[in-house]
Design an enzyme around this catalytic site. Structure first.
Site, PDB file in Angstrom:
ATOM      1  N   CYS A 133      89.856  59.525 -29.855  1.00  0.00           N
ATOM      2  CA  CYS A 133      89.497  57.533 -29.664  1.00  0.00           C
ATOM      3  C   CYS A 133      90.912  56.727 -30.157  1.00  0.00           C
ATOM      4  O   CYS A 133      90.402  55.609 -29.177  1.00  0.00           O
ATOM      5  CB  CYS A 133      88.284  57.846 -30.995  1.00  0.00           C
ATOM      6  SG  CYS A 133      88.808  58.762 -32.297  1.00  0.00           S
ATOM      7  N   HIS A 247      87.345  51.718 -35.058  1.00  0.00           N
ATOM      8  CA  HIS A 247      88.927  52.311 -35.716  1.00  0.00           C
ATOM      9  C   HIS A 247      89.969  50.514 -35.227  1.00  0.00           C
ATOM     10  O   HIS A 247      90.025  50.039 -33.944  1.00  0.00           O
ATOM     11  CB  HIS A 247      89.154  53.406 -34.539  1.00  0.00           C
ATOM     12  CG  HIS A 247      88.545  54.914 -34.885  1.00  0.00           C
ATOM     13  ND1 HIS A 247      87.589  54.948 -35.494  1.00  0.00           N
ATOM     14  CD2 HIS A 247      88.750  55.846 -34.570  1.00  0.00           C
ATOM     15  CE1 HIS A 247      86.964  55.639 -35.596  1.00  0.00           C
ATOM     16  NE2 HIS A 247      88.029  56.618 -34.672  1.00  0.00           N
TER      17      HIS A 247
END
Ligand code: A2P
Length: 343
Positions: A133, A247
């Site tokens: 990710c 994130h």
């Protein structure tokens, strides 16, 4: 027009659910969606486009039985290791969200905005790997700048949401916050994280390697070079933060020649699936709370270094379950259909 039978392995998980939501939102040539999970969930139902679909158990034979042509795996590395070969053997293209196959030479590792041409290598093993990710949102943002200025090195610090550890990891943060308000945080258990995550930061994601970096940090190092087809120096510090989704990353990039923040901003504004939010005077910059459910990577705080004209800094944020996992996997599937489908 040809339509496809698509299996979602890990359909009840944080990423699997997101993949199914994306298939509801986009116009994909879908014939049948088959949700697969463990025996614990088999027989249960999910709703897809207003209809109930029965969750089937992941078995060695299910891909053959269901005539699956595209299989998206998000059920953990050991599940992919065991079952992805059966899906490939049954003739499906596997798009694997785990780290299990990523660094194998004959498995392409793909971010469609960066190296879509690598999808053609899917025939080697029948498998295409979806990167980590943190790597996906970073390489999406680096690519237009590397094309223009020739990137040499990236120093990155990540601020990673708990959903990167799956649903139970998100629950651990929520439970600890409830326990904080009940004055019992000190007794609150932690299972998914090595320490309490509520009201804390943990500078460790995954295990430590002999070189002092964590496995998560080393994934960013090796995956970036594989995807971008060049040796880029990467130094990462990956930190788990008490955020549920999204994130964030602080990037310091060193280029081969002088770089201007204004030019970089213009290039990023034109780049695919990037949205620039960069108006510091009005306190406008990307933040995880604003990226949830979005399929783009948000970039801001673009600024020149104070000392070196070939160094640039910026701040990037993306929904890790979408951009960092489900959206990238579905975009690979779309590109695969465009390039190879029907052949
Ligand atoms: P299940 O709900 O049946 O356990 P998350 O990443 O949010 O923790 O979700 C993990 C996903 O992987 C879930 O859909 C889970 O299904 C699935 N899963 C875990 N282990 C297996 C297994 N051995 N076989 C099939 N699916 C699995």
């Amino acid at each position: 027009m040809k339509t496809y039978n698509v299996a979602v392995v890990g359909a009840t998980g944080a990423v699997g659910e997101e993949i199914i939501r994306i298939f509801e939102e986009i116009d994909f040539p879908l014939n049948r969606l088959v949700p697969l999970a463990s025996s614990r969930s088999a027989g249960g139902k999910i709703t897809f486009k207003g209809k109930d679909l029965v969750i089937k158990e992941l078995t060695e034979t299910v891909f053959d039985e269901e005539n699956i042509e595209i299989a998206l795996f998000s059920a953990g590395g050991s599940v992919s290791a065991k079952f992805a070969p059966f899906a490939a053997e049954a003739g499906a293209v596997v798009i694997d969200n785990t780290s299990h196959f990523r660094m194998e030479d004959d498995v392409p590792l793909v971010v469609p905005e960066v190296n879509p041409e690598d999808i053609a290598q899917w025939r080697n093993r029948g498998i295409i790997a979806n990167p980590n990710c943190s790597t996906i949102q970073m390489v999406q943002s680096l690519k237009p700048l590397d094309d223009a200025f020739d990137l040499i090195r990236v120093d990155v610090a990540t601020y990673q949401a708990t959903s990167g550890g799956g649903k139970t990891a998100m629950e651990e943060l929520v439970t600890q916050m409830k326990d904080f308000f009940n004055f019992t945080l000190n007794d609150s258990p932690h299972v998914k994280f090595p320490h309490q995550i509520a009201l804390n930061l943990i500078p460790q994601i995954d295990v430590f390697m002999d070189n002092g970096f964590t496995k998560e940090e080393m994934k960013m190092v090796s995956e970036t070079s594989k995807i971008m087809h060049k040796n880029i120096e990467v130094a990462a510090t990956c930190v788990r933060v008490p955020v549920l989704r999204g994130h964030s990353e602080s990037l310091t990039m060193t280029f081969d020649s002088a770089v201007s923040a204004d030019e970089a901003r213009t290039l990023l504004e034109k780049a695919p699936n990037i949205i620039v939010i960069d108006n510091p005077q009005k306190s406008q910059y990307p933040m995880p709370a604003n990226c949830v459910d979005q399929n783009e990577t948000f970039v801001g705080r673009i600024r020149n270094d104070l000392y070196r004209e070939e160094v640039l800094h910026m701040w990037i944020v993306a929904d890790n379950l979408r951009v960092g996992a489900a959206t990238n996997a579905v975009r690979i599937a779309q590109k695969w259909v465009e390039m190879e489908g029907g052949s």
